[in-house]
Design a protein around this motif. Structure first.
Motif, mmCIF file in Angstrom:
data_model
loop_
_atom_site.group_PDB
_atom_site.id
_atom_site.type_symbol
_atom_site.label_atom_id
_atom_site.label_comp_id
_atom_site.label_asym_id
_atom_site.label_seq_id
_atom_site.Cartn_x
_atom_site.Cartn_y
_atom_site.Cartn_z
ATOM 1 N N LEU A 1 0.845 -1.180 0.000
ATOM 2 C CA LEU A 1 0.000 0.000 0.000
ATOM 3 C C LEU A 1 0.886 1.238 0.000
ATOM 4 O O LEU A 1 1.786 1.345 0.813
ATOM 5 N N THR A 2 0.630 2.174 -0.910
ATOM 6 C CA THR A 2 1.397 3.415 -0.890
ATOM 7 C C THR A 2 0.713 4.409 0.058
ATOM 8 O O THR A 2 -0.454 4.243 0.399
ATOM 9 N N GLU A 3 1.444 5.453 0.447
ATOM 10 C CA GLU A 3 0.863 6.441 1.365
ATOM 11 C C GLU A 3 -0.351 7.127 0.729
ATOM 12 O O GLU A 3 -1.352 7.385 1.382
ATOM 13 N N ARG A 4 -0.237 7.397 -0.585
ATOM 14 C CA ARG A 4 -1.360 8.022 -1.291
ATOM 15 C C ARG A 4 -2.586 7.100 -1.287
ATOM 16 O O ARG A 4 -3.710 7.532 -1.036
ATOM 17 N N GLU A 5 -2.334 5.804 -1.540
ATOM 18 C CA GLU A 5 -3.446 4.848 -1.515
ATOM 19 C C GLU A 5 -4.067 4.765 -0.126
ATOM 20 O O GLU A 5 -5.284 4.635 0.016
ATOM 21 N N LEU A 6 -3.201 4.844 0.878
ATOM 22 C CA LEU A 6 -3.671 4.783 2.265
ATOM 23 C C LEU A 6 -4.616 5.938 2.569
ATOM 24 O O LEU A 6 -5.693 5.753 3.145
ATOM 25 N N ILE A 7 -4.223 7.140 2.155
ATOM 26 C CA ILE A 7 -5.063 8.313 2.420
ATOM 27 C C ILE A 7 -6.389 8.214 1.672
ATOM 28 O O ILE A 7 -7.463 8.435 2.237
#
Lengths: 436, 76
Positions: free
Chosen positions: A234-240
């Protein structure tokens, strides 16, 4: 789509004007005649927008379950606002990867452990309504919204005190699932609202994630952070983006499930009496609300390859409007489909859609809905719907009122709702609280 | 895990026919009469199958190691 091969092909002008009627805010209180007309004409091609309309149950399932039909609407005019790559508009394999991560917390055995907490929140809300007095309450702001907001906030690990901060953003984000049914028409400048909401949410969750990284807790946010930190999941952008989706979807749709259910029960007092007399009908009542007046009315897709639906060939690239709410009243599937009957035997619906994007939170929505409808039936004594103040939200795809006043003689806190004598905050509950 | 064979099954008492599995891995699962079923019960091990099984909203898709019977997913 090529010219319809069915003999009863609808005339194109009427499809365009019926779609325009569906988009018209004046239709919001009574969309079902328009939805029925579109279903009867479907599959139908709208030359104005290029949209293929499907509304029969079997056709909707063919579209939703077809793995070559995409949810990625990037670059398509069918979305009212530009889309972000979230669970609702990704395809295999990114969708599968993210769904697996996000879905962990919404499995039946985890959700069912939340029952006592949900019942406690319902009891708190009913107690607040009773102590406020007055004999009339807006069930939108006092019951149906606060319940799923508090539940999803606790599950995610978002402070519920922040609800006023993100309430307006959540309403704006709900426009991202609205289809553009009339070319160029903008009744509302939703684009700017959505952009403001996205920026607000991204800042909000960036801060919350940074905070939670220092201080992990037992919540979904911490679990997703752990997945992000473990590497390639999971990328940070996907997480947000996922946090935004879970928070918004976690309460917008469930609130409307509860509201559409309360309204249907109030408009059909014999059904309300059935539920009051036999609370074990609560689960069946939720299923009937999901069929009769679903919060998720429609969904859009893009054909990636040519395929046939209802005898009509759909070209690659075609935007498709899947009318879930029309399919739920398909007379080929349900006897007396316009009748609200919580004891009906021909159950089943597309209230949670079908296929790869079947509602991630269906188990939670069903549980919250059943607890809320049961509590409403048992606790509101002599409830009366105030049709004069009833007002619908402007969204097309997500259906529900943004104000619904209900008059009542008394709020009776039944023991079945309470579960025990102690409210979640440790204060003793009262067996009976009078509304006035 | 290379060379392993896995056994797929769908618990009929849990499946609601949502079709998440069949739409995510059409070569592995299909839905018939409202219930999902594996296309082949025993298949070559591949990680994607775990993702697909764990995408099921009802935890109805079971993946076991063929032979030992070890349950890989869902968690018990």
């Amino acid at each position: 789509m090529t010219s319809p091969t069915t003999t009863a092909g609808p005339d194109a002008a009427s499809v365009s004007s019926t779609l325009a009627a569906l988009a018209d805010p004046a239709t919001r209180p009574h969309p079902y005649p328009v939805l029925s007309a579109l279903r009867d004409a479907s599959p139908a091609f709208d030359p104005e927008t290029g949209i293929v309309v499907v509304g029969r149950r079997a056709d909707c399932e063919v579209v939703l379950r077809n793995p070559t039909v995409s949810s990625d609407r990037t670059g398509s005019d069918i979305a009212k606002v530009p889309q972000q790559p979230n669970l609702m508009n990704l395809d295999v394999p990114d969708h599968t990867r993210l769904r697996r991560l996000a879905g962990k917390a919404f499995k039946p055995r985890i959700i069912h452990a939340w029952r006592p907490r949900i019942e406690a929140i319902v009891r708190e809300l009913l107690t607040e309504i009773a102590t406020a007095g007055g004999g009339t309450v807006d069930v939108v702001s006092s019951f149906a919204y606060p319940l799923p907001v508090r539940v999803i906030c606790e599950m995610l690990g978002v402070p519920k005190e922040d609800h006023p901060v993100f309430e307006r953003w959540a309403t704006a984000i709900a426009y991202t699932v609205d289809p553009q049914l009339v070319p160029g028409r903008r009744e509302l400048d939703v684009g700017a609202e959505v952009e403001e909401a996205r920026a607000g949410f991204i800042g909000y969750f960036s801060r919350l994630i940074a905070e939670r990284k220092q201080d992990p807790r037992d919540d979904i946010l911490s679990e997703l952070i752990a997945a992000e930190e473990s590497g390639d999941q999971l990328t940070e952008r996907e997480l947000i983006i996922m946090c935004i989706l879970l928070l918004v979807a976690g309460h917008e749709t469930t609130a409307n499930l509860i509201l559409n259910g309360i309204q249907a029960l109030l408009r059909h007092p014999e059904q309300l009496a059935l539920l009051r007399d036999d609370p074990s009908l609560a689960e069946a009542a939720v299923e009937e609300v999901l069929r009769y007046d679903a919060p998720a009315q429609m969904i859009t897709r893009i054909a990636r390859e040519p395929f046939t639906v209802g005898g009509v060939e759909i070209e690659a690239g075609s935007p498709i409007l899947v009318l879930l709410a029309a399919a739920n009243r398909d007379p080929e599937v349900h006897r007396d489909p316009e009748i609200f009957d919580i004891t009906r035997e021909d159950t089943g619906h597309l209230g949670f859609a079908a296929g790869a994007h079947f509602c991630l939170g269906s188990v939670l929505a069903r549980l919250e809905g059943a607890i809320a409808l049961r509590a409403f039936a048992e606790s509101f004594v002599d409830p009366v719907l105030d049709t004069g103040t009833l007002h619908y939200r402007p969204h097309v795809a997500v259906r529900g009122p943004d104000r619904m006043d209900v008059a009542f003689a008394e709020i009776r806190l039944a023991t079945a709702v309470a579960g025990d004598d102690t409210a979640a905050d440790g204060t003793p509950g009262e067996a009976h609280t009078h509304g006035r | 895990m290379a060379g392993d064979r896995w056994r797929l099954s769908v618990a009929a008492d849990r499946c609601v026919g949502s079709g998440v599995c069949a739409a995510s891995a059409p070569h592995r699962f299909f839905v018939e009469d409202g219930l999902a079923r594996p296309e082949h019960e025993v298949v070559d091990a591949e990680d994607e199958l775990i993702d697909v099984a764990e995408s099921c909203p009802m935890e109805a898709v079971f993946v076991r190691v063929e032979g030992s019977g070890e349950l890989l997913t869902p968690p018990e």
